[in-house]
Enzyme design. Structure first.
Site, mmCIF file in Angstrom:
data_model
loop_
_atom_site.group_PDB
_atom_site.id
_atom_site.type_symbol
_atom_site.label_atom_id
_atom_site.label_comp_id
_atom_site.label_asym_id
_atom_site.label_seq_id
_atom_site.Cartn_x
_atom_site.Cartn_y
_atom_site.Cartn_z
ATOM 1 N N ASP A 281 -25.472 -55.221 -53.707
ATOM 2 C CA ASP A 281 -24.358 -55.740 -54.485
ATOM 3 C C ASP A 281 -24.914 -56.096 -55.864
ATOM 4 O OD1 ASP A 281 -21.902 -56.487 -55.315
ATOM 5 O OD2 ASP A 281 -21.428 -57.752 -53.611
HETATM 6 C C1 BGC Z 1 -18.810 -57.433 -55.819
HETATM 7 C C2 BGC Z 1 -18.700 -56.067 -55.205
HETATM 8 C C3 BGC Z 1 -18.408 -55.045 -56.261
HETATM 9 C C4 BGC Z 1 -19.496 -55.111 -57.306
HETATM 10 C C5 BGC Z 1 -19.333 -54.083 -58.407
HETATM 11 C C6 BGC Z 1 -19.736 -57.460 -57.003
HETATM 12 O O1 BGC Z 1 -19.694 -58.676 -57.687
HETATM 13 O O2 BGC Z 1 -19.235 -58.349 -54.833
HETATM 14 O O3 BGC Z 1 -17.698 -56.070 -54.223
HETATM 15 O O4 BGC Z 1 -18.302 -53.781 -55.692
HETATM 16 O O5 BGC Z 1 -19.478 -56.404 -57.896
HETATM 17 O O6 BGC Z 1 -18.291 -54.366 -59.226
#
Ligand code: BGC
Length: 741
Positions: A281
């Site tokens: 993530d």
């Molecule tokens: C989120 C993810 C997301 C990623 C990219 C993160 O902060 O937890 O779900 O896909 O950002 O935007």
């Protein structure tokens, strides 16, 4: 591209190509034989473009990183022009010309926005889940996107957690079925087609169990709980062929999930044979330092790669540290090779080595978004996702011949919040149909009274007088209220589950001024809301979640009875926040409350509220009535290899045609590990004309009754199981079947 570069990759493709669908591995191996270690590491690195911001910006110099072969993928970069410019750098200005992969959060639609995922799950309609993600993939791929960071399949029993809005609620089975449907929709039948995109099962794992519902917070659970509740949707996604996984932000039993060898290498790779790649993530590898699990970012890079995270999203730490870590013998080079290979294989499957510009087509970009058929689907799906929570005295449907209806509340004319959080490139200013516009299809201007009354969050009551006077002039009242879109989603946890601001105060004043008028509350929100007060103030409650681009039109279709509500809750609505966590498939305790005497002392209860929630999992009303009768079991006993059938007759005994969601529940009465009081094991959605009856049949086999025991065995134990087919999770079992050894 220089001729030399063209010829290296081109030659490999020519030598090994026979149509690009065969023998990906050999092709990728031959490309990798040309790559330096740093170039391989480059493939494991992802940075963000400037088309959107979905986390803290960590400085990056995209052009430079691409040119130097330090970047294999980008997020938040899109549009035909944008992706072409970036892809050209990768193809023409790098030594090997390896194409970039573009990823984005296409969560519940890309341009045409569907209801938030929690709402969509309330349709219990797997075909609709698939159709909506297929449309999202069509639109996203037409803007150069190859990969979505979806579906989010975190089971959650935590309404305080803002991201409960992004999943399919509290149930394991439903989340698993929905996971498969999303994967089918996004990835389609053939990934090499330019309208299919890679899906990503996220957030692996147990992110939805954040302590106290606070985002990114600690999770702690037994291995049994992990395996029986939080892992199954991810396993289902693997079975459906999902190409990528995203590790999560949370720690699990003391080990951050982005550095968790047990979940990533042992379970995902070892037990499930997952062959795709795992992305972290957003900076979640770096965050192991704050977790107190890595001493610095170098250590975090080591732990992340060794645990099995193939790609670093936005962290800059693989690029900076992996080469030295390999040279020092702290990260096996084989791990880099495997990660690089998995990422290149995904690019191959998408057909990017065949044509890196295959997603880049102006004509598609201009003609694909907001197609009329997409909008029609969005309208149908939004209506199917709404849940009629309460409908006293047949308040709904409204009549379009009513003399005057007052529409009051901060969300009546809203075109901004209605598409919900994580709404990708959905237009918040002007494209979405508000409830006001929707009802205007059914009513003439003179039949409509309107007042905003108050804001969603502010304490200002200066609009109350106008709202009360408007309410008095009308025959019936519809309130459109709820949360703002930013009140759910990432980092949007709440400790108070009430409708925010002064909205409930306004409802009280309107009720006082109109003691005998029918009042309907249309609710937009991204989580279960505590409606304990509102259920007594209004007659009808229609939960529309954040219903998306066509949300207002769909809401009007339901309010005026053109569509009969059929959605059912996939998450429990508590009476108050003190009951949380509250979910239908809990355990019994040693001192359950006796039905005959709920007030008995020394039982597992509260002294201030009942144990029961306000609205149960599976609840949802219709304008018609469905009667369940005649439960039949093909046998009362069955063996390990037998299949038993349970059937019931459902009759539409009311005066509207409608859909009913029929639910199969089972209770394993005695286990070597205690089992939940009931568990959803199947569901069917059927359409019945008024007066019509249909028989619904479910097959049950020992396989459906398996669970993980304390020895980590996935097993089924002989004995008695209670069975019911019911309209919601609120029922008492009457039938038993016995699994014989
Ligand atoms: C989120 C993810 C997301 C990623 C990219 C993160 O902060 O937890 O779900 O896909 O950002 O935007």
């Amino acid at each position: 591209m220089t001729l030399k570069k063209l010829s290296i990759i081109g030659l490999i493709i020519l030598l090994s190509t026979n149509g690009f669908s065969q023998n990906y591995e050999a092709k990728v191996d031959s490309i990798m034989s040309l790559m330096t270690l740093q170039e391989k590491i480059g493939q494991t690195v992802m940075y963000g473009g400037s088309w959107d911001q979905t986390g803290p910006i960590v400085g990056s110099d995209n052009g430079k990183y691409i040119r130097e072969g330090h970047m294999g993928a980008m997020l938040n970069a899109m549009s035909v022009k944008g992706t072409r410019d970036l892809q050209k750098v990768a193809i023409e200005e790098t030594r090997l010309g390896i194409p970039l992969l573009f990823g984005y959060d296409v969560i519940h639609g890309h341009r045409t926005i569907f209801p938030i995922n929690l709402g969509l799950s309330a349709s219990w309609d797997l075909k609709m889940v698939e159709e909506s993600s297929r449309i999202a993939a069509e639109e996203a791929s037409a803007e150069g996107i190859h990969w979505t960071f979806a579906p989010m399949i975190d089971v959650s029993r935590e309404p305080r957690w803002g991201r409960i809005s992004e999943g399919a609620g509290e149930d394991v089975y439903l989340n698993s079925e929905v996971a498969k449907a999303y994967v089918r929709g996004f990835q389609g039948e053939d990934l090499s087609k330019s309208n299919t995109i890679l899906a990503c099962a996220k957030h692996y794992v147990a992110y939805g169990a954040a302590q106290a519902g606070r985002d990114y917070h600690t999770t702690n659970m037994s291995d049994g709980e992990l395996r029986n509740v939080y892992l199954p949707p991810f396993k289902a996604a693997v079975d459906a062929g999902v190409e990528t996984f995203m590790s999560a932000f949370n720690e699990l039993n003391g080990v951050p999930t982005s550095g968790n060898k047990y979940t990533l290498r042992d379970i995902l790779r070892g037990e499930w044979d997952f062959e795709g790649f795992v992305v972290s993530d957003y900076t979640s590898i770096n965050e192991m330092v704050q977790h107190g699990f890595a001493k610095d970012s170098i250590d975090a890079a080591r732990i992340g790669m060794n645990a099995g995270v193939d790609m670093d999203m936005m962290g800059h730490i693989y690029r900076k540290n992996l080469k030295a870590l390999v040279e020092e013998g702290k990260v096996p080079e084989q791990f880099i090779n495997e990660a690089c290979k998995r990422i290149l294989l995904a690019k191959y499957k998408l057909g990017l080595f065949d044509d890196p510009y295959r997603y880049i087509d102006e004509n598609r970009e201009n003609t694909t978004k907001y197609k009329p058929e997409f909008l029609a689907k969005a309208r149908e799906i939004a209506a199917a996702s709404s849940v009629l929570l309460q409908n006293r005295n047949e308040t709904l449907p409204l009549s379009s011949t009513s003399k005057s209806i007052a529409f009051i509340g901060p969300l009546v004319k809203d075109e901004y919040n209605i598409i919900g959080n994580w709404a990708a490139k959905g237009d918040r200013n002007g494209k979405a149909v508000s409830v006001f516009e929707g009802v205007s299809e059914y009513l003439k201007p003179k039949q409509i009274q309107y007042a905003k009354g108050c804001e969603i969050l502010k304490d200002d009551t200066s609009g109350f007088d106008e709202a009360i006077s408007v309410s008095k002039k009308a025959n019936e009242i519809v309130l459109v209220m709820g949360e703002g879109h930013h009140m759910s989603g990432e980092a949007a946890s709440r400790t108070n589950l009430r409708i925010p601001g002064v909205q409930t105060e306004l409802i009280k004043k309107i009720r006082e001024a109109n003691p005998n008028k029918k009042i309907t509350l249309v609710l937009m929100n991204g989580r279960p809301i505590n409606l304990s007060e509102e259920v007594n103030l209004v007659d009808a409650i229609l939960e529309v979640w954040f219903p998306g681009t066509m949300g207002g039109a769909a809401t009007a279709d339901l309010l005026f009875g053109k569509v009969n509500p059929s959605g059912k809750l996939t998450v429990t609505f508590p009476r108050n926040v003190g009951q949380v966590p509250i979910y239908y498939n809990m355990k019994n305790t040693g001192r359950p409350i006796p039905q005959s005497n709920p007030k008995q002392d020394y039982k597992s209860n509260y002294i201030d509220v009942p144990n029961t929630p306000l609205f149960v999992f599976g609840h949802g009303l219709s304008y018609t009535n469905f009667e369940y009768s005649d439960l039949k079991l093909s046998s009362n006993t069955f063996g390990f290899t037998d299949e038993l059938s349970a059937s019931v007759t459902i009759t539409n005994s009311g005066s509207f045609d409608g859909h009913e969601i029929v639910q199969l529940y089972i209770h394993d009465k005695v286990g070597s590990v205690t089992r939940p009081v009931k568990e959803l094991k199947g569901f069917q959605k059927l359409f019945l004309k008024k007066g019509e009856s249909k028989t619904v049949t479910f097959a049950i086999s020992a396989e459906d009754l398996k669970f993980y025991n304390t020895e980590k065995e996935y097993t089924v134990e002989p004995g008695e199981f209670e069975v019911a087919i019911a309209p919601s999770s609120d029922f008492k079992f009457k039938n038993t079947i016995t699994l014989i050894d």
